[in-house]
Design a protein around this motif. Structure first.
Motif: not given
Length: 977
Positions: A579-587, A650-652, A698-700
């Motif tokens: 239902d929600a995917v959140i985080g700070n992925p690798p750059y 929701r995605f953030g 980014v919030i989707c």
């Protein structure tokens, strides 16, 4: 403002009876109720919770941790905003000498230092002392150490404005408290608690690694890493539980007496297994998830002396830490950096600590600030709960047919999952308090219970309608297991995430609150092996479909670590996803020249290179929709994250803001701005991380809410305060662009894609040569070095002069360039460029340089364009402009996007324009050289006038080259004066 009459009355009353108050009979409780409570009420704090807020949102917490046997009690007051601690107040009875006695000051500073609070107060009302609690406390400190404010009660009327401007509730809300704290000069050599605790953990890891490797010579590198981290995790977990009152006081400290410390320590680990479960202590087969069964550490040999040294450093007086108030997110931040290193083994089986290659290349580990986590959680998990709460009002408990499942697919040390878990805990408690808490607190397995103050009495200021309810341990377990999920490729990070979540689950618990579970033969903590998993979120088991598994050795297969989402989270994926995917992925931009591949090649790391190359190849084929412009890990994570979402989800995430501004990310932009989802972008620019990475949130939303909004915080220095306020959103264009001036759209959006600056020249960033490796001054045996200090607009000067030994071992990693080049300063909000001499030289990373140019184009022509008013205007007024920002920086990709004139050198007219530009720029360069040599004011003025005139001619020629209208020219000149 004048001191309130109520506070003046307190001062007068204290003065009237001061001798009585100084007598030992007048105790601390009386002082708090009669003087401190009313004073802080006058400062706007809801001291007695008259507003009836839930525990998580009270302004003031009295004794913000449990009492622990004979140990020092918790701070008497904790003042909070929105549930976030701001400062402590420690109260003493007036017979205590606040000014001279070091004991009370050390007590307060130890708590505030551990809680990472910048300021806190010590007072008996007669004396007031404010301490900078970022200074590490030591038992030998004097009472005056780190004290920044001191006054007596009779000075309070004169000091009221100063005091209220820092510590009133309104001042804290407006940021005055934080501004005052940041304005104070920090003492040289001091460290905050996370930096200091990290140093301690690194020291313990090194000691353990060397000793375990020495005494257990059959261990492999992976086994050694596991053994060291698991041993440290268990010790830290039990020590924190001691200070929280869940474990017996000084239980680990008792191991300092006697021999066979590890055997006796393991007895405590076995008892912890019976009490907690959790997977952290899992030694019996068929008793928990097989993935967490530990058959290695029970048979380890560890020297007594080493273990005693580590345990001793965890207790007063050797330890400055008070673990009962150490925040879970601070511990996670410490671990995040701790995991940047790994233990390796030499050929002689000696342990040594090395920085991970990916961390070394990135320049360190940079954890996500808590304020970013909170914003993303609030706008994903929070919004989903707002929507769902309406559906749950008719039910007795907030149970959902399908629990709200929150995922971080690159969870690291768990900062986002801790934030989400805390949000869910607060939401559930509020829901229960709003729905007949008295009834809900009854029954066999109530979700809430009424807690008592540390003294065993009801909480002061709480009436019958505002009882001090808390979630039960069982309910905290349920919320964690049903709602929180994470994946990370690093097995150590996975274990840290579990540890952090388990400590968060136990936060505020005591031996008494977990007793009901133990009596019911249920362990106090869940096993999180089914929730937090180790694997490669991007690479599925089909990775081996076209590859023979035998082509990869064991280390390479473990490094790739394929992960099948439909198998690992089968029930969730069958029900539609998360239902929600959140985080700070690798750059990681794998298309760039300075990629991890190049790094591995330079360092002869061929196994790592093989797995990385195959992983990039797989992801490029697996995610073709977001592998067009460039191959970047964060693009793949964003795409995968959206794939894992269910409907109405929701995605953030926080990601580089380049996806929003550079054409090579148009593939990702088209995915995010598809017709069936809404997008909100908060452009943060630089300043979130210590490295120079501009970021955005980014919030989707995958729902009917298809709003497309943009908030620009690039030039805001205080990002945390800005995110806490109501943001000023702009509505985005249908294609996801921020509305820009028509002239900017004309040249940056509608201009021919083949006529950009990168069609004329190739820009490259300068060399990252360490400053310490440079020689000051000219050295004939070395090559000259060009820095931003050597240049200005149309000017170049070798002073200050640096050189670098091109024959040295270090020089192999760096390359020189020869010939006349355009160089552009990387920092600034206006373009500053000039030409270099033709000497062979190194160019430092503070500059961009042209390394290739169209054969028919002179560098002077490009220099004239770059220094023109038009290009600076376009850059400053575009979405990636940073006008007015402190330490503004130009990005190569943004410079590449600047428009270039449509120049056909086979045309006599265009060739004449080119030659005119070259002549004007050469004239400008000559004039600046003359100006630098001129001594008299008269000559300087005359030459400067010639420079200004030539500058205008160059601008007029640029307007002609770009076919600007009269109105467009007037607008540019008006806006760039």
């Amino acid at each position: 403002m004048a001191i309130p009459q109520s506070v003046q009355d307190l001062v007068d009353r204290f003065a009237l009876h001061v001798e009585d108050y100084r007598a030992g009979r007048y105790n601390e409780t009386q002082l708090r109720r009669e003087f401190l409570d009313p004073l802080f009420k006058a400062l706007g704090w809801d001291v007695d919770n008259e507003q009836g807020h839930a525990e998580a949102y009270k302004d003031v917490i009295h004794e913000d941790a449990i009492r622990i046997g004979g140990a020092t009690k918790a701070p008497d007051y904790c003042f909070r905003i929105g549930g976030t601690r701001k400062f402590f107040l420690e109260a003493k009875k007036p017979s205590i000498n606040i000014k001279g006695d070091p004991g009370p000051a050390y007590q307060l500073r130890r708590y505030a230092y551990s809680a990472k609070l910048p300021l806190s107060i010590l007072s008996d009302f007669e004396e007031w002392a404010v301490y900078d609690c970022r200074v590490k406390p030591a038992q030998t400190d004097r009472a005056s150490t780190a004290r920044v404010i001191y006054f007596k009660y009779d000075q309070l009327p004169d000091r009221w404005d100063e005091f209220a401007d820092i510590f009133s509730r309104d001042a804290v809300l407006k940021g005055s408290f934080d501004k005052y704290a940041s304005s104070m000069k920090r003492k040289r050599g001091t460290t905050e608690v996370d930096d200091d605790f990290l140093k301690s953990m690194e020291s313990w890891r090194e000691l353990l690694a060397r000793n375990i490797a020495l005494r257990n010579r059959s261990l492999t590198k992976r086994e050694l890493n596991f053994a060291v981290q698991r041993t440290l995790d268990r010790i830290i977990f039990l020590r924190i539980c001691e200070d929280r009152g869940i474990e017996s006081l000084n239980a680990l400290q008792a191991l300092l007496n006697g021999n066979k410390v590890y055997e006796r320590l393991f007895e405590r680990f076995h008892r912890a297994d019976e009490k907690y479960n959790s997977g952290l202590f899992h030694f019996q087969a068929n008793d928990g998830d097989p993935a967490t069964l530990d058959e290695l550490t029970p048979s380890l040999i560890i020297d007594d002396k080493l273990l005693k040294e580590i345990i001793k450093q965890l207790y007063y007086p050797d330890s400055p830490y008070e673990f009962s108030v150490l925040p879970a997110d601070i511990l996670g931040q410490v671990y995040e950096r701790f995991l940047g290193n790994v233990i390796t083994l030499t050929s002689g089986h000696r342990a040594k600590i090395e920085e991970k290659p990916e961390v070394r290349k990135a320049g360190g580990v940079y954890y996500t600030p808590t304020y970013i986590v909170n914003y993303i959680v609030e706008h994903t998990v929070g919004k989903l709960l707002e929507e769902r709460s309406l559906k749950t009002l008719k039910t007795r408990l907030p149970r959902m047919n399908k629990p709200l499942r929150v995922l971080d697919p690159a969870c690291g040390s768990g900062s986002f999952l801790i934030g989400a878990y805390q949000f869910l805990l607060d939401w559930h408690l509020k829901w229960y308090l709003d729905h007949n808490p008295t009834s809900l607190a009854k029954g066999k397995r109530p979700p809430i219970h009424q807690s008592l103050s540390p003294s065993g009495r009801g909480v002061r200021g709480e009436g019958n309608s505002h009882r001090n309810y808390r979630l039960t341990t069982a309910e905290r377990k349920r919320i964690l297991v049903e709602h929180i999920y994470g994946v990370d490729i690093d097995v150590q990070a996975v274990e840290v995430t579990k540890l952090s979540l388990l400590l968060k689950c136990l936060e505020g618990e005591t031996e008494q609150t977990i007793q009901p579970l133990l009596l019911a033969h249920e362990r106090a903590l869940p096993d999180l092996a089914s929730n937090i998993k180790c694997g490669n979120s991007l690479i599925g088991s089909d990775f081996y479909d076209n590859e023979q598994m035998s082509m990869f050795d064991e280390d390479e297969r473990l490094r790739i670590n394929v992960f099948d989402w439909h198998q690992e989270f089968a029930d969730i994926m069958k029900s539609g996803g998360f239902d929600a995917v959140i985080g700070n992925p690798p750059y990681s931009n794998y298309s760039a020249r300075d990629s991890m591949r190049a790094f591995y090649e330079r360092n002869n790391m061929y196994h790592e290179l093989n797995t990385l190359t195959k992983s990039i190849e797989y992801c490029s084929n697996r995610y073709p929709d977001v592998s067009v412009g460039c191959k970047d890990a964060f693009k793949w994570f964003v795409f995968k994250g959206i794939q894992l979402l269910s409907k109405q989800a929701r995605f953030g995430m926080i990601v580089p803001n380049t996806w929003f501004t550079l054409t090579k990310y148009e593939d990702l932009k088209s995915i995010l701005f598809s017709d069936d989802q809404g997008v909100t972008v908060v452009d943060l620019g630089f300043g979130v991380f210590r490295v120079t990475v501009p970021t955005s949130i980014v919030i989707c939303t995958l729902s009917h809410d298809l709003v497309r909004a943009y908030a620009d915080l690039k030039n805001r220095l205080d990002k945390a305060l800005s995110l806490a306020e109501e943001l000023d959103y702009q509505e985005l264009d249908p294609d996801g662009r921020v509305p820009e001036p028509k002239l900017v759209q004309k040249f940056l959006r509608e201009w021919d894609e083949t006529s950009r600056l990168d069609s004329l020249v190739t820009l490259r960033e300068g060399q990252h040569i360490p400053r310490c490796a440079l020689n000051q001054g000219h050295d004939e045996s070395c090559l000259p070095v060009i820095d931003s200090k050597n240049m200005a607009r149309y000017r170049f000067d070798w002073s200050p002069e640096y050189s670098f030994d091109h024959r040295s071992k270090e020089s192999r990693s760096f390359s020189t360039t020869t010939g006349m080049r355009v160089i552009v300063r990387k920092t600034g909000d206006a373009i500053v460029a000039t030409l270099t001499p033709e000497d062979q030289s190194y160019v430092l990373q503070s500059l961009y340089q042209t390394v290739a140019c169209r054969d028919d184009i002179r560098p002077e022509y490009v220099l004239g364009l770059l220094n023109s008013r038009l290009l600076t205007f376009l850059y400053q007024n575009s979405v990636f402009g940073q006008k007015g920002r402190t330490m503004a920086q130009f990005r190569k990709g943004h410079l590449d996007l600047l428009p270039a004139p449509r120049l056909d050198m086979s045309s006599q007219r265009d060739r004449n324009r080119h030659d005119r530009m070259v002549k004007l720029v050469q004239q400008m360069l000559d004039l600046h050289r003359m100006l630098a040599k001129t001594k008299t004011p008269y000559e300087k003025t005359a030459i400067q006038r010639q420079i200004d005139a030539t500058d205008r001619q160059i601008d007029q020629l640029v307007y002609e080259l770009y076919s600007l209208t009269h109105d467009e020219i007037r607008m540019i000149e008006d806006m760039t004066r």
